[in-house]
Every structure is written in structure tokens, then in C-alpha cells.
Write a protein that holds these residues in place. Structure first.
Motif, PDB file in Angstrom:
ATOM      1  N   SER A  22      44.702  -1.545  -3.626  1.00 50.80           N
ATOM      2  CA  SER A  22      46.022  -2.099  -3.303  1.00 50.80           C
ATOM      3  C   SER A  22      47.086  -1.024  -3.087  1.00 50.80           C
ATOM      4  CB  SER A  22      46.481  -3.061  -4.402  1.00 50.80           C
ATOM      5  OG  SER A  22      46.732  -2.357  -5.599  1.00 50.80           O
ATOM      6  N   ASP A  23      46.891   0.161  -3.649  1.00 44.56           N
ATOM      7  CA  ASP A  23      47.878   1.242  -3.495  1.00 44.56           C
ATOM      8  C   ASP A  23      47.143   2.544  -3.220  1.00 44.56           C
ATOM      9  OD1 ASP A  23      49.930   3.052  -3.582  1.00 44.56           O
ATOM     10  OD2 ASP A  23      50.687   2.441  -5.545  1.00 44.56           O
ATOM     11  N   THR A  24      46.979   2.865  -1.956  1.00 44.23           N
ATOM     12  CA  THR A  24      46.201   4.048  -1.571  1.00 44.23           C
ATOM     13  C   THR A  24      46.901   5.361  -1.915  1.00 44.23           C
ATOM     14  OG1 THR A  24      47.098   3.959   0.666  1.00 44.23           O
ATOM     15  CG2 THR A  24      44.991   2.833   0.272  1.00 44.23           C
ATOM     16  N   SER A  25      48.147   5.305  -2.379  1.00 44.29           N
ATOM     17  CA  SER A  25      48.825   6.535  -2.770  1.00 44.29           C
ATOM     18  C   SER A  25      48.103   7.204  -3.942  1.00 44.29           C
ATOM     19  CB  SER A  25      50.287   6.277  -3.140  1.00 44.29           C
ATOM     20  OG  SER A  25      50.388   5.537  -4.336  1.00 44.29           O
ATOM     21  N   HIS A  26      47.401   6.414  -4.758  1.00 46.27           N
ATOM     22  CA  HIS A  26      46.645   6.981  -5.871  1.00 46.27           C
ATOM     23  C   HIS A  26      45.532   7.885  -5.345  1.00 46.27           C
ATOM     24  CE1 HIS A  26      48.811   4.414  -8.582  1.00 46.27           C
ATOM     25  NE2 HIS A  26      48.290   3.308  -8.073  1.00 46.27           N
ATOM     26  N   VAL A  27      44.825   7.421  -4.350  1.00 50.89           N
ATOM     27  CA  VAL A  27      43.742   8.216  -3.763  1.00 50.89           C
ATOM     28  C   VAL A  27      44.312   9.450  -3.075  1.00 50.89           C
ATOM     29  CG1 VAL A  27      41.883   8.220  -2.054  1.00 50.89           C
ATOM     30  CG2 VAL A  27      42.241   6.212  -3.502  1.00 50.89           C
ATOM     31  N   ARG A  28      45.409   9.277  -2.356  1.00 53.17           N
ATOM     32  CA  ARG A  28      46.037  10.433  -1.694  1.00 53.17           C
ATOM     33  C   ARG A  28      46.475  11.476  -2.718  1.00 53.17           C
ATOM     34  NH1 ARG A  28      48.423   6.318   1.335  1.00 53.17           N
ATOM     35  NH2 ARG A  28      50.425   6.614   0.298  1.00 53.17           N
ATOM     36  N   SER A  29      47.000  11.029  -3.844  1.00 52.79           N
ATOM     37  CA  SER A  29      47.412  11.960  -4.898  1.00 52.79           C
ATOM     38  C   SER A  29      46.220  12.739  -5.428  1.00 52.79           C
ATOM     39  CB  SER A  29      48.080  11.209  -6.055  1.00 52.79           C
ATOM     40  OG  SER A  29      49.291  10.659  -5.662  1.00 52.79           O
ATOM     41  N   LEU A  30      45.126  12.048  -5.696  1.00 51.42           N
ATOM     42  CA  LEU A  30      43.930  12.729  -6.189  1.00 51.42           C
ATOM     43  C   LEU A  30      43.412  13.739  -5.176  1.00 51.42           C
ATOM     44  CD1 LEU A  30      42.055   9.783  -7.889  1.00 51.42           C
ATOM     45  CD2 LEU A  30      42.879  11.845  -9.009  1.00 51.42           C
TER      46      LEU A  30
ATOM     47  N   ALA B 201      45.071  15.317  -3.051  1.00 49.17           N
ATOM     48  CA  ALA B 201      46.016  16.431  -2.971  1.00 49.17           C
ATOM     49  C   ALA B 201      45.991  17.287  -4.235  1.00 49.17           C
ATOM     50  CB  ALA B 201      47.426  15.896  -2.738  1.00 49.17           C
ATOM     51  N   GLY B 202      45.160  16.897  -5.206  1.00 41.32           N
ATOM     52  CA  GLY B 202      45.065  17.677  -6.437  1.00 41.32           C
ATOM     53  C   GLY B 202      46.060  17.270  -7.500  1.00 41.32           C
ATOM     54  N   SER B 203      46.712  16.122  -7.316  1.00 44.10           N
ATOM     55  CA  SER B 203      47.677  15.621  -8.285  1.00 44.10           C
ATOM     56  C   SER B 203      47.094  14.414  -9.006  1.00 44.10           C
ATOM     57  CB  SER B 203      48.970  15.194  -7.591  1.00 44.10           C
ATOM     58  OG  SER B 203      49.547  16.274  -6.918  1.00 44.10           O
ATOM     59  N   ALA B 204      47.746  14.054 -10.093  1.00 42.19           N
ATOM     60  CA  ALA B 204      47.326  12.856 -10.819  1.00 42.19           C
ATOM     61  C   ALA B 204      47.847  11.623 -10.087  1.00 42.19           C
ATOM     62  CB  ALA B 204      47.869  12.886 -12.238  1.00 42.19           C
ATOM     63  N   PRO B 205      47.138  10.514 -10.202  1.00 46.99           N
ATOM     64  CA  PRO B 205      47.664   9.269  -9.631  1.00 46.99           C
ATOM     65  C   PRO B 205      48.850   8.799 -10.468  1.00 46.99           C
ATOM     66  CG  PRO B 205      45.661   8.830 -10.850  1.00 46.99           C
ATOM     67  CD  PRO B 205      45.856  10.327 -10.845  1.00 46.99           C
ATOM     68  N   GLY B 206      49.369   7.620 -10.200  1.00 47.33           N
ATOM     69  CA  GLY B 206      50.478   7.086 -10.977  1.00 47.33           C
ATOM     70  C   GLY B 206      50.205   7.151 -12.478  1.00 47.33           C
ATOM     71  N   LEU B 207      51.250   7.238 -13.290  1.00 44.06           N
ATOM     72  CA  LEU B 207      51.100   7.451 -14.730  1.00 44.06           C
ATOM     73  C   LEU B 207      50.240   6.404 -15.421  1.00 44.06           C
ATOM     74  CD1 LEU B 207      54.661   8.660 -15.774  1.00 44.06           C
ATOM     75  CD2 LEU B 207      52.565   9.995 -15.545  1.00 44.06           C
ATOM     76  N   GLU B 208      50.472   5.137 -15.114  1.00 40.48           N
ATOM     77  CA  GLU B 208      49.697   4.088 -15.772  1.00 40.48           C
ATOM     78  C   GLU B 208      48.216   4.195 -15.412  1.00 40.48           C
ATOM     79  OE1 GLU B 208      49.186  -0.697 -15.522  1.00 40.48           O
ATOM     80  OE2 GLU B 208      51.249   0.076 -15.451  1.00 40.48           O
ATOM     81  N   LEU B 209      47.944   4.420 -14.157  1.00 37.63           N
ATOM     82  CA  LEU B 209      46.565   4.552 -13.707  1.00 37.63           C
ATOM     83  C   LEU B 209      45.929   5.820 -14.277  1.00 37.63           C
ATOM     84  CD1 LEU B 209      44.413   3.219 -11.947  1.00 37.63           C
ATOM     85  CD2 LEU B 209      45.224   4.622 -10.058  1.00 37.63           C
ATOM     86  N   ALA B 210      46.664   6.920 -14.275  1.00 38.34           N
ATOM     87  CA  ALA B 210      46.152   8.174 -14.828  1.00 38.34           C
ATOM     88  C   ALA B 210      45.799   8.008 -16.298  1.00 38.34           C
ATOM     89  CB  ALA B 210      47.172   9.285 -14.640  1.00 38.34           C
ATOM     90  N   ASP B 211      46.632   7.302 -17.037  1.00 39.85           N
ATOM     91  CA  ASP B 211      46.360   7.085 -18.457  1.00 39.85           C
ATOM     92  C   ASP B 211      45.070   6.308 -18.654  1.00 39.85           C
ATOM     93  OD1 ASP B 211      47.040   7.241 -21.266  1.00 39.85           O
ATOM     94  OD2 ASP B 211      47.494   5.103 -21.131  1.00 39.85           O
ATOM     95  N   ARG B 212      44.829   5.330 -17.804  1.00 39.65           N
ATOM     96  CA  ARG B 212      43.600   4.537 -17.928  1.00 39.65           C
ATOM     97  C   ARG B 212      42.371   5.331 -17.501  1.00 39.65           C
ATOM     98  NH1 ARG B 212      46.038  -0.787 -15.373  1.00 39.65           N
ATOM     99  NH2 ARG B 212      44.465  -0.320 -13.829  1.00 39.65           N
ATOM    100  N   LEU B 213      42.535   6.283 -16.588  1.00 43.45           N
ATOM    101  CA  LEU B 213      41.406   7.101 -16.136  1.00 43.45           C
ATOM    102  C   LEU B 213      41.139   8.310 -17.031  1.00 43.45           C
ATOM    103  CD1 LEU B 213      41.966   7.274 -12.296  1.00 43.45           C
ATOM    104  CD2 LEU B 213      39.986   6.306 -13.445  1.00 43.45           C
ATOM    105  N   PHE B 214      42.204   8.984 -17.458  1.00 41.13           N
ATOM    106  CA  PHE B 214      42.077  10.287 -18.104  1.00 41.13           C
ATOM    107  C   PHE B 214      42.370  10.280 -19.599  1.00 41.13           C
ATOM    108  CE2 PHE B 214      43.764  11.192 -13.732  1.00 41.13           C
ATOM    109  CZ  PHE B 214      42.582  11.685 -13.205  1.00 41.13           C
ATOM    110  N   SER B 215      42.520   9.152 -20.212  1.00 44.52           N
ATOM    111  CA  SER B 215      42.909   9.068 -21.614  1.00 44.52           C
ATOM    112  C   SER B 215      41.922   9.798 -22.521  1.00 44.52           C
ATOM    113  CB  SER B 215      42.993   7.599 -22.041  1.00 44.52           C
ATOM    114  OG  SER B 215      43.232   7.504 -23.416  1.00 44.52           O
ATOM    115  N   ALA B 216      42.462  10.484 -23.530  1.00 41.93           N
ATOM    116  CA  ALA B 216      41.615  11.173 -24.504  1.00 41.93           C
ATOM    117  C   ALA B 216      40.739  10.187 -25.277  1.00 41.93           C
ATOM    118  CB  ALA B 216      42.491  11.975 -25.463  1.00 41.93           C
ATOM    119  N   GLN B 217      41.121   8.935 -25.307  1.00 45.07           N
ATOM    120  CA  GLN B 217      40.323   7.916 -25.995  1.00 45.07           C
ATOM    121  C   GLN B 217      38.969   7.708 -25.316  1.00 45.07           C
ATOM    122  OE1 GLN B 217      42.928   4.594 -25.733  1.00 45.07           O
ATOM    123  NE2 GLN B 217      44.297   5.310 -27.340  1.00 45.07           N
ATOM    124  N   HIS B 218      38.836   8.132 -24.067  1.00 46.22           N
ATOM    125  CA  HIS B 218      37.575   7.958 -23.352  1.00 46.22           C
ATOM    126  C   HIS B 218      36.534   9.006 -23.706  1.00 46.22           C
ATOM    127  CE1 HIS B 218      40.185   5.809 -20.204  1.00 46.22           C
ATOM    128  NE2 HIS B 218      39.636   4.925 -21.000  1.00 46.22           N
TER     129      HIS B 218
END
Length: 87
Positions: free
Chosen positions: A18-26, A28-45
Motif C-alpha cells: 500500500s505504501d511503496t515508499s517503504h521499499v524505496r527507502s530500503l 536507498a539504504g534507509s529505514a522504512p517508516g518508524l512504525e514499520l521499521a520497529d515491527r521489522l527490526f525490533s530487538a524483541q525479534h
């Protein structure tokens, strides 16, 4: 990394679609949006970090070396992490 559940994978996939800016950010070497990044990269994982070396510290130099190698792989191909997460 602990695996993402089916529901979490479906929700994250929906976010990427729904929001391709997340893929473009990745890409480009950047993190996606904060909420999405937290769900992907959380230390809890991270389910556990272990090494068989005699060093008694919780995170030894070998674990750090592996973390750097993973970071390097993610820098080379940011979408690799998405594939590792099953998306």
C-alpha cells in the motif's frame, strides 16, 4: 531472528504494497517508516545470542563480528532483510 507469524507477515506485506515508499527507502539504504521499521527490526525479534567461546560476557567479540557481517550483507542488498523476514 525469531520468525514472524502469518498474521504479522500479512500485515507487513500489506504495508509494503500500500505504501511503496517503504521499499524505496530500503533500496536507498534507509529505514522504512518508524512504525514499520520497529515491527521489522525490533530487538524483541532476536531470540537468543550465543557463542561457545570461553569469554563469559553476554555479547562476545564473535557475536559482534556476526552482527557486523549481517549489517554488511544488509547494506549490500537491503531487500535481503525483507526476504529473511519471510516477506
Amino acid at each position: 531472528l525469531s520468525p514472524l507469524g502469518q498474521k504479522a507477515r500479512a500485515e507487513l506485506f500489506g504495508e509494503f504494497v500500500s505504501d511503496t515508499s517503504h521499499v524505496r527507502s530500503l533500496l536507498a539504504g534507509s529505514a522504512p517508516g518508524l512504525e514499520l521499521a520497529d515491527r521489522l527490526f525490533s530487538a524483541q525479534h532476536v531470540s537468543r545470542v550465543t557463542c561457545t567461546c570461553p569469554d563469559k560476557t553476554p555479547i562476545c567479540k564473535h557475536v559482534v563480528a556476526v552482527a557486523y557481517a549481517v549489517a554488511e550483507r544488509m547494506t549490500e542488498d537491503p531487500m535481503r532483510f525483507i526476504r529473511w523476514r519471510g516477506l
